[in-house]
Design a protein around this motif. Structure first.
Motif, PDB file in Angstrom:
ATOM      1  N   UNK A   1       0.807  -1.202   0.000  1.00  0.00           N
ATOM      2  CA  UNK A   1       0.000   0.000   0.000  1.00  0.00           C
ATOM      3  C   UNK A   1       0.844   1.257   0.000  1.00  0.00           C
ATOM      4  N   UNK A   2       1.879   1.292   0.778  1.00  0.00           N
ATOM      5  CA  UNK A   2       2.738   2.481   0.822  1.00  0.00           C
ATOM      6  C   UNK A   2       3.489   2.654  -0.489  1.00  0.00           C
ATOM      7  N   UNK A   3       3.768   1.560  -1.171  1.00  0.00           N
ATOM      8  CA  UNK A   3       4.517   1.649  -2.417  1.00  0.00           C
ATOM      9  C   UNK A   3       3.735   2.430  -3.458  1.00  0.00           C
ATOM     10  N   UNK A   4       2.429   2.221  -3.555  1.00  0.00           N
ATOM     11  CA  UNK A   4       1.633   2.979  -4.501  1.00  0.00           C
ATOM     12  C   UNK A   4       1.648   4.441  -4.123  1.00  0.00           C
TER      13      UNK A   4
ATOM     14  N   UNK B   1       2.058  15.108   2.180  1.00  0.00           N
ATOM     15  CA  UNK B   1       0.970  14.907   3.152  1.00  0.00           C
ATOM     16  C   UNK B   1      -0.169  14.100   2.556  1.00  0.00           C
ATOM     17  N   UNK B   2      -0.544  14.404   1.329  1.00  0.00           N
ATOM     18  CA  UNK B   2      -1.629  13.681   0.676  1.00  0.00           C
ATOM     19  C   UNK B   2      -1.267  12.214   0.470  1.00  0.00           C
ATOM     20  N   UNK B   3      -0.053  11.971   0.047  1.00  0.00           N
ATOM     21  CA  UNK B   3       0.404  10.617  -0.232  1.00  0.00           C
ATOM     22  C   UNK B   3       0.499   9.797   1.049  1.00  0.00           C
TER      23      UNK B   3
ATOM     24  N   UNK C   1      -7.598  16.350   1.307  1.00  0.00           N
ATOM     25  CA  UNK C   1      -7.178  14.971   1.552  1.00  0.00           C
ATOM     26  C   UNK C   1      -8.223  14.001   0.989  1.00  0.00           C
ATOM     27  N   UNK C   2      -7.751  12.906   0.449  1.00  0.00           N
ATOM     28  CA  UNK C   2      -8.633  11.864  -0.080  1.00  0.00           C
ATOM     29  C   UNK C   2      -9.388  11.202   1.075  1.00  0.00           C
ATOM     30  N   UNK C   3     -10.506  10.609   0.764  1.00  0.00           N
ATOM     31  CA  UNK C   3     -11.314   9.954   1.787  1.00  0.00           C
ATOM     32  C   UNK C   3     -11.067   8.450   1.876  1.00  0.00           C
ATOM     33  N   UNK C   4     -10.284   7.932   0.935  1.00  0.00           N
ATOM     34  CA  UNK C   4     -10.010   6.496   0.932  1.00  0.00           C
ATOM     35  C   UNK C   4      -8.669   6.225   0.263  1.00  0.00           C
ATOM     36  N   UNK C   5      -8.155   5.003   0.469  1.00  0.00           N
ATOM     37  CA  UNK C   5      -6.904   4.633  -0.211  1.00  0.00           C
ATOM     38  C   UNK C   5      -7.082   4.698  -1.735  1.00  0.00           C
ATOM     39  N   UNK C   6      -5.968   4.712  -2.443  1.00  0.00           N
ATOM     40  CA  UNK C   6      -6.034   4.712  -3.907  1.00  0.00           C
ATOM     41  C   UNK C   6      -6.672   3.424  -4.410  1.00  0.00           C
TER      42      UNK C   6
ATOM     43  N   UNK D   1      -4.868  -4.103  -3.957  1.00  0.00           N
ATOM     44  CA  UNK D   1      -3.867  -4.931  -3.285  1.00  0.00           C
ATOM     45  C   UNK D   1      -4.490  -5.697  -2.127  1.00  0.00           C
ATOM     46  N   UNK D   2      -5.335  -5.030  -1.367  1.00  0.00           N
ATOM     47  CA  UNK D   2      -5.995  -5.689  -0.250  1.00  0.00           C
ATOM     48  C   UNK D   2      -6.954  -6.768  -0.762  1.00  0.00           C
ATOM     49  N   UNK D   3      -7.662  -6.471  -1.834  1.00  0.00           N
ATOM     50  CA  UNK D   3      -8.560  -7.486  -2.425  1.00  0.00           C
ATOM     51  C   UNK D   3      -7.765  -8.696  -2.918  1.00  0.00           C
ATOM     52  N   UNK D   4      -6.544  -8.467  -3.392  1.00  0.00           N
ATOM     53  CA  UNK D   4      -5.715  -9.570  -3.888  1.00  0.00           C
ATOM     54  C   UNK D   4      -5.351 -10.563  -2.789  1.00  0.00           C
ATOM     55  N   UNK D   5      -5.378 -10.131  -1.545  1.00  0.00           N
ATOM     56  CA  UNK D   5      -5.079 -11.041  -0.426  1.00  0.00           C
ATOM     57  C   UNK D   5      -6.264 -11.942  -0.078  1.00  0.00           C
ATOM     58  N   UNK D   6      -7.465 -11.558  -0.439  1.00  0.00           N
ATOM     59  CA  UNK D   6      -8.680 -12.260  -0.013  1.00  0.00           C
ATOM     60  C   UNK D   6      -8.667 -13.767  -0.275  1.00  0.00           C
TER      61      UNK D   6
END
Length: 185
Positions: A6-9, A39-41, A94-99, A105-110
């Motif tokens: 997640x941080x890599x993106x 800050x945004x990233x 600021x964004x309201x959710x991850x990119x 990436x999180x879905x890929x772990x499911x």
């Protein structure tokens, strides 16, 4: 190419924005462009880390991964609250959710939920991502121009480094490996 963390993106988006090859966050803010982008990233990375940590608390197999996930959720929640407050004072949106990539990436772990394969993939993602986050923080420390944003990056650095120690090399080293103090409230 598999997205590693997640941080890599977030770091990649910042690098693209900072180098002028992409516009990751839209209009310029009142703060210096690279400081605002930082800050945004970091905010989106924090949101992604919180989501990944919560997911690991539920779907990881090992107690070690679950303990590390608890620490990551706690620390990134505190760091994000401070970063969001700072952004608000500077008029940085600021964004309201991850990119989308972070969410994917999180879905890929499911498919690996509840298995050692989940733990291994999660730890590798965390290790790679925390390395990328440290690089992004270090870039802000050397090239940022806003002293308050640089101070926030400096305060976050030992926490992120402590997380890396817990997951380094994709192996769970547990909370005792962490050199990170809890973020001060």
């Amino acid at each position: 190419m598999r997205f590693t963390h997640t941080c890599a993106t977030a770091a990649a988006a910042a690098v693209l924005t900072l180098t002028g090859t992409a516009t990751a966050f839209g209009a310029a803010s009142p703060a210096a462009s690279s400081d605002a982008t930082f800050l945004q990233t970091i905010h989106q990375a924090n949101l992604a880390e919180i989501a990944a940590g919560k997911d690991a608390r539920t779907h990881a197999k090992s107690a070690c991964v679950k303990q590390v996930a608890d620490i990551i959720v706690r620390d990134h929640t505190a760091l994000d609250a401070k970063g969001a407050a700072l952004a608000k004072t500077k008029g940085i949106a600021m964004a309201k959710e991850p990119t989308a990539a972070q969410q994917q990436q999180l879905r890929d772990l499911k498919p690996k939920d509840g298995t050692t394969a989940y733990d291994t993939a999660w730890l590798k993602d965390q290790s790679a991502g925390h390395q990328q986050a440290l690089a992004l923080i270090d870039k802000e420390l050397t090239s940022g121009t806003d002293s308050q944003i640089q101070a926030a990056a400096k305060a976050a650095r030992p926490i992120v480094a402590g997380h890396l120690k817990m997951v380094e090399g994709g192996v769970c080293h547990g909370p005792t490996a962490s050199a990170s103090p809890s973020p001060q409230r």
